[in-house]
Design a protein around this motif. Structure first.
Motif, PDB file in Angstrom:
ATOM      1  N   ILE A   2      28.133  63.211  22.333  1.00  0.00           N
ATOM      2  CA  ILE A   2      29.195  62.943  23.346  1.00  0.00           C
ATOM      3  C   ILE A   2      28.930  62.269  24.600  1.00  0.00           C
ATOM      4  CG2 ILE A   2      31.265  64.019  24.648  1.00  0.00           C
ATOM      5  CD1 ILE A   2      31.421  64.354  21.702  1.00  0.00           C
ATOM      6  N   ASN A   3      29.136  61.073  25.000  1.00  0.00           N
ATOM      7  CA  ASN A   3      28.610  60.378  26.081  1.00  0.00           C
ATOM      8  C   ASN A   3      30.006  60.196  27.108  1.00  0.00           C
ATOM      9  OD1 ASN A   3      27.954  58.195  28.041  1.00  0.00           O
ATOM     10  ND2 ASN A   3      27.090  57.037  26.414  1.00  0.00           N
ATOM     11  N   PRO A   4      29.584  61.093  28.362  1.00  0.00           N
ATOM     12  CA  PRO A   4      30.598  61.113  29.336  1.00  0.00           C
ATOM     13  C   PRO A   4      30.785  59.641  29.932  1.00  0.00           C
ATOM     14  CG  PRO A   4      29.246  62.953  29.479  1.00  0.00           C
ATOM     15  CD  PRO A   4      28.420  61.974  28.733  1.00  0.00           C
ATOM     16  N   SER A   5      29.998  58.775  30.012  1.00  0.00           N
ATOM     17  CA  SER A   5      30.225  57.599  30.476  1.00  0.00           C
ATOM     18  C   SER A   5      31.003  56.780  29.949  1.00  0.00           C
ATOM     19  CB  SER A   5      28.778  56.763  30.584  1.00  0.00           C
ATOM     20  OG  SER A   5      27.965  57.658  31.621  1.00  0.00           O
ATOM     21  N   LYS A   6      31.168  56.929  28.674  1.00  0.00           N
ATOM     22  CA  LYS A   6      32.469  56.262  27.895  1.00  0.00           C
ATOM     23  C   LYS A   6      33.608  56.630  28.152  1.00  0.00           C
ATOM     24  CE  LYS A   6      29.646  55.328  23.458  1.00  0.00           C
ATOM     25  NZ  LYS A   6      30.084  53.788  23.370  1.00  0.00           N
ATOM     26  N   ASP A   7      33.820  57.764  28.506  1.00  0.00           N
ATOM     27  CA  ASP A   7      35.211  58.305  29.218  1.00  0.00           C
ATOM     28  C   ASP A   7      35.312  57.702  30.616  1.00  0.00           C
ATOM     29  OD1 ASP A   7      35.520  59.736  27.016  1.00  0.00           O
ATOM     30  OD2 ASP A   7      34.612  61.648  27.550  1.00  0.00           O
ATOM     31  N   VAL A   8      34.542  57.636  31.282  1.00  0.00           N
ATOM     32  CA  VAL A   8      34.705  57.080  32.671  1.00  0.00           C
ATOM     33  C   VAL A   8      35.111  55.776  32.657  1.00  0.00           C
ATOM     34  CG1 VAL A   8      33.552  56.570  34.917  1.00  0.00           C
ATOM     35  CG2 VAL A   8      33.012  58.527  33.585  1.00  0.00           C
ATOM     36  N   ASN A   9      34.779  54.972  31.643  1.00  0.00           N
ATOM     37  CA  ASN A   9      35.130  53.690  31.504  1.00  0.00           C
ATOM     38  C   ASN A   9      36.352  53.414  30.884  1.00  0.00           C
ATOM     39  OD1 ASN A   9      32.813  52.269  33.002  1.00  0.00           O
ATOM     40  ND2 ASN A   9      31.591  52.398  31.012  1.00  0.00           N
ATOM     41  N   ASP A  10      36.474  54.217  29.795  1.00  0.00           N
ATOM     42  CA  ASP A  10      37.717  54.042  29.099  1.00  0.00           C
ATOM     43  C   ASP A  10      39.017  54.672  29.747  1.00  0.00           C
ATOM     44  OD1 ASP A  10      36.395  53.205  26.671  1.00  0.00           O
ATOM     45  OD2 ASP A  10      36.240  54.942  25.737  1.00  0.00           O
ATOM     46  N   SER A  11      38.827  55.514  30.446  1.00  0.00           N
ATOM     47  CA  SER A  11      39.875  56.022  31.564  1.00  0.00           C
ATOM     48  C   SER A  11      40.268  54.963  32.515  1.00  0.00           C
ATOM     49  CB  SER A  11      39.823  57.471  32.059  1.00  0.00           C
ATOM     50  OG  SER A  11      38.522  57.393  33.003  1.00  0.00           O
ATOM     51  N   THR A  12      39.057  54.428  33.203  1.00  0.00           N
ATOM     52  CA  THR A  12      39.194  53.458  34.251  1.00  0.00           C
ATOM     53  C   THR A  12      39.525  52.325  33.778  1.00  0.00           C
ATOM     54  OG1 THR A  12      37.419  54.669  35.410  1.00  0.00           O
ATOM     55  CG2 THR A  12      37.990  52.332  35.890  1.00  0.00           C
ATOM     56  N   ALA A  13      39.722  51.946  32.507  1.00  0.00           N
ATOM     57  CA  ALA A  13      40.260  50.462  32.009  1.00  0.00           C
ATOM     58  C   ALA A  13      41.682  50.626  31.672  1.00  0.00           C
ATOM     59  CB  ALA A  13      39.373  50.505  30.546  1.00  0.00           C
ATOM     60  N   ILE A  14      42.207  51.991  31.584  1.00  0.00           N
ATOM     61  CA  ILE A  14      43.544  51.909  31.350  1.00  0.00           C
ATOM     62  C   ILE A  14      44.409  51.899  32.682  1.00  0.00           C
ATOM     63  CG2 ILE A  14      45.339  53.671  31.000  1.00  0.00           C
ATOM     64  CD1 ILE A  14      43.447  55.178  28.991  1.00  0.00           C
ATOM     65  N   ILE A  15      43.962  52.250  33.630  1.00  0.00           N
ATOM     66  CA  ILE A  15      44.357  51.985  35.010  1.00  0.00           C
ATOM     67  C   ILE A  15      44.267  50.649  35.416  1.00  0.00           C
ATOM     68  CG2 ILE A  15      44.289  52.828  37.484  1.00  0.00           C
ATOM     69  CD1 ILE A  15      45.211  54.969  35.686  1.00  0.00           C
ATOM     70  N   LEU A  16      43.259  49.896  35.233  1.00  0.00           N
ATOM     71  CA  LEU A  16      42.794  48.455  35.731  1.00  0.00           C
ATOM     72  C   LEU A  16      43.942  47.626  34.892  1.00  0.00           C
ATOM     73  CD1 LEU A  16      41.061  46.793  37.377  1.00  0.00           C
ATOM     74  CD2 LEU A  16      39.687  46.280  35.247  1.00  0.00           C
ATOM     75  N   ASN A  17      44.017  47.891  33.697  1.00  0.00           N
ATOM     76  CA  ASN A  17      44.811  47.080  32.785  1.00  0.00           C
ATOM     77  C   ASN A  17      46.527  47.230  33.268  1.00  0.00           C
ATOM     78  OD1 ASN A  17      45.539  45.492  30.313  1.00  0.00           O
ATOM     79  ND2 ASN A  17      46.807  47.384  29.946  1.00  0.00           N
ATOM     80  N   ALA A  18      46.828  48.248  33.503  1.00  0.00           N
ATOM     81  CA  ALA A  18      48.243  48.634  33.951  1.00  0.00           C
ATOM     82  C   ALA A  18      48.654  47.808  35.384  1.00  0.00           C
ATOM     83  CB  ALA A  18      48.452  49.981  34.035  1.00  0.00           C
ATOM     84  N   LYS A  19      47.497  47.835  36.005  1.00  0.00           N
ATOM     85  CA  LYS A  19      47.720  47.297  37.295  1.00  0.00           C
ATOM     86  C   LYS A  19      47.466  45.656  37.513  1.00  0.00           C
ATOM     87  CE  LYS A  19      47.676  49.991  41.000  1.00  0.00           C
ATOM     88  NZ  LYS A  19      47.554  50.821  42.153  1.00  0.00           N
ATOM     89  N   ARG A  20      46.167  45.693  37.144  1.00  0.00           N
ATOM     90  CA  ARG A  20      45.752  43.964  37.299  1.00  0.00           C
ATOM     91  C   ARG A  20      46.281  43.209  36.253  1.00  0.00           C
ATOM     92  NH1 ARG A  20      41.598  42.498  40.544  1.00  0.00           N
ATOM     93  NH2 ARG A  20      40.683  40.442  39.998  1.00  0.00           N
ATOM     94  N   TYR A  21      46.306  43.825  35.009  1.00  0.00           N
ATOM     95  CA  TYR A  21      46.841  42.787  33.903  1.00  0.00           C
ATOM     96  C   TYR A  21      48.097  42.642  33.597  1.00  0.00           C
ATOM     97  CZ  TYR A  21      41.601  41.792  33.297  1.00  0.00           C
ATOM     98  OH  TYR A  21      40.360  41.329  33.753  1.00  0.00           O
ATOM     99  N   GLU A  22      48.691  43.806  33.719  1.00  0.00           N
ATOM    100  CA  GLU A  22      50.345  44.022  33.606  1.00  0.00           C
ATOM    101  C   GLU A  22      50.954  44.130  34.537  1.00  0.00           C
ATOM    102  OE1 GLU A  22      50.651  47.156  30.354  1.00  0.00           O
ATOM    103  OE2 GLU A  22      49.292  46.239  29.074  1.00  0.00           O
ATOM    104  N   HIS A  23      50.358  43.986  35.574  1.00  0.00           N
ATOM    105  CA  HIS A  23      51.252  43.917  36.958  1.00  0.00           C
ATOM    106  C   HIS A  23      52.156  45.102  37.093  1.00  0.00           C
ATOM    107  CE1 HIS A  23      49.153  40.165  37.480  1.00  0.00           C
ATOM    108  NE2 HIS A  23      49.851  39.767  36.388  1.00  0.00           N
ATOM    109  N   GLY A  24      51.557  46.408  36.623  1.00  0.00           N
ATOM    110  CA  GLY A  24      52.554  47.371  36.781  1.00  0.00           C
ATOM    111  C   GLY A  24      52.262  48.429  37.747  1.00  0.00           C
ATOM    112  N   LYS A  25      52.669  49.454  37.709  1.00  0.00           N
ATOM    113  CA  LYS A  25      52.314  50.826  38.641  1.00  0.00           C
ATOM    114  C   LYS A  25      51.865  51.838  37.717  1.00  0.00           C
ATOM    115  CE  LYS A  25      55.524  49.492  42.355  1.00  0.00           C
ATOM    116  NZ  LYS A  25      56.725  50.072  43.121  1.00  0.00           N
ATOM    117  N   THR A  26      50.897  52.641  38.563  1.00  0.00           N
ATOM    118  CA  THR A  26      50.333  53.890  37.968  1.00  0.00           C
ATOM    119  C   THR A  26      50.626  55.226  38.577  1.00  0.00           C
ATOM    120  OG1 THR A  26      48.201  53.640  39.184  1.00  0.00           O
ATOM    121  CG2 THR A  26      48.410  52.403  36.983  1.00  0.00           C
TER     122      THR A  26
END
Length: 301
Positions: free
Chosen positions: A136-160
């Motif tokens: 179990i690699n916690p670093s993957k979770d840090v990046n995967d959870s961060t990617a969800i937020i970044l995509n919502a705001k930067r790429y889909e121009h939404g809000k979180t």
């Protein structure tokens, strides 16, 4: 998520009282979680036995984050629900069916983590580490959870938004997605747009669970221009959460599911692209990492 497994396995849990003699419960083989009681051998140990057999399945033999781990485990729990005609009793099974990513911020701080560690110890002792490969690699979770937020705001121009039920490690894990974007990856961002915080902890003790949105804003976790729109309810979560769920079910229409688990690779690539485009230290860090290959590898002391 460990205790979610009891329900999918159809093992008996009993509502009791917290006003009991715990030494006597231990003597009688009963385990307590506040006012929930269950048998040590027939529930706790039986869950462990079944879990270990699941963890040695082929799909688990790789390094992964808890996002992928719980998806595989959720598939198995979904099979148990169907086989035993239980209805929908497991959170992990429901997350699997709907493509919802599930994260655990401290995977080692659980009976699931304990069983993974036990199997790893066995594999080492038996010379089977080339076969049992679950990590179990916690670093993957840090990046995967961060990617969800970044995509919502930067790429889909939404809000979180974050809905924080209780506190502890999961609270900061959810909030740290924005500092990861801004501070570590150096991608321009301002913080979560909305924050709903249900807690019974006081902020003046300095603990994480009592940390209010204003403190989070100083870290970049919450957009400081949206502080007036944040909500902190000092209330027991077992009262607040059912009311919130009932309100949403009665006042909103079903929406198209995002199924974010199945978009994991796409979101990861977007995160990587934004990181490489914005981080000023990329070249310096790459060169330092390359130098590692020229250094001899010392044995662990």
């Amino acid at each position: 998520m460990y205790h979610d497994l009891h329900f999918a396995f159809n093992l008996p849990m009993h509502r009791g009282s917290h006003l009991v003699d715990d030494a006597d419960l231990r003597k009688k083989g009963v385990t307590r979680i506040y006012d929930i009681l269950f048998a040590y051998e027939d529930v706790l140990m039986e869950t462990d036995r079944r879990l270990r057999k699941i963890l040695v399945r082929p799909e688990f033999q790789k390094e992964m984050g808890t996002r992928e781990f719980y998806h595989h485990l959720g598939r198995v729990m979904n099979e148990y629900e169907e086989k035993n005609n239980l209805g929908e009793v497991s959170i992990l099974a429901a997350a699997y069916r709907h493509g919802i990513p599930v994260f655990t911020s401290s995977p080692g701080d659980s009976t699931i983590g304990m069983n993974v560690a036990g199997l790893e110890l066995l594999a080492e002792a038996a010379g089977l580490k080339d076969l049992f490969k679950l990590k179990i690699n916690p670093s993957k979770d840090v990046n995967d959870s961060t990617a969800i937020i970044l995509n919502a705001k930067r790429y889909e121009h939404g809000k979180t938004a974050v809905i924080l039920i209780g506190g502890g490690s999961p609270k900061n894990f959810m909030l740290q997605t924005e500092p990861q974007i801004q501070e570590v990856l150096m991608i321009p961002e301002v913080g979560q747009d909305y924050d709903i915080n249900v807690t019974d902890a006081r902020p003046d003790t300095g603990g994480l669970s009592g940390a209010p949105p204003s403190e989070a804003a100083s870290w970049g976790k919450i957009d400081p221009t949206k502080l007036e729109e944040t909500v902190t309810a000092y209330l027991d979560v077992t009262v607040a959460f059912p009311l919130m769920v009932a309100y949403v079910r009665q006042t909103t229409r079903p929406k198209k599911q995002k199924r974010l688990y199945h978009r994991g690779q796409e979101l990861h690539e977007k995160l990587m692209q934004s990181y490489l485009e914005n981080n000023r230290e990329v070249e310096q860090l790459k060169n330092l990492i390359k130098k590692l290959s020229a250094k001899p590898t010392g044995k662990e002391e």
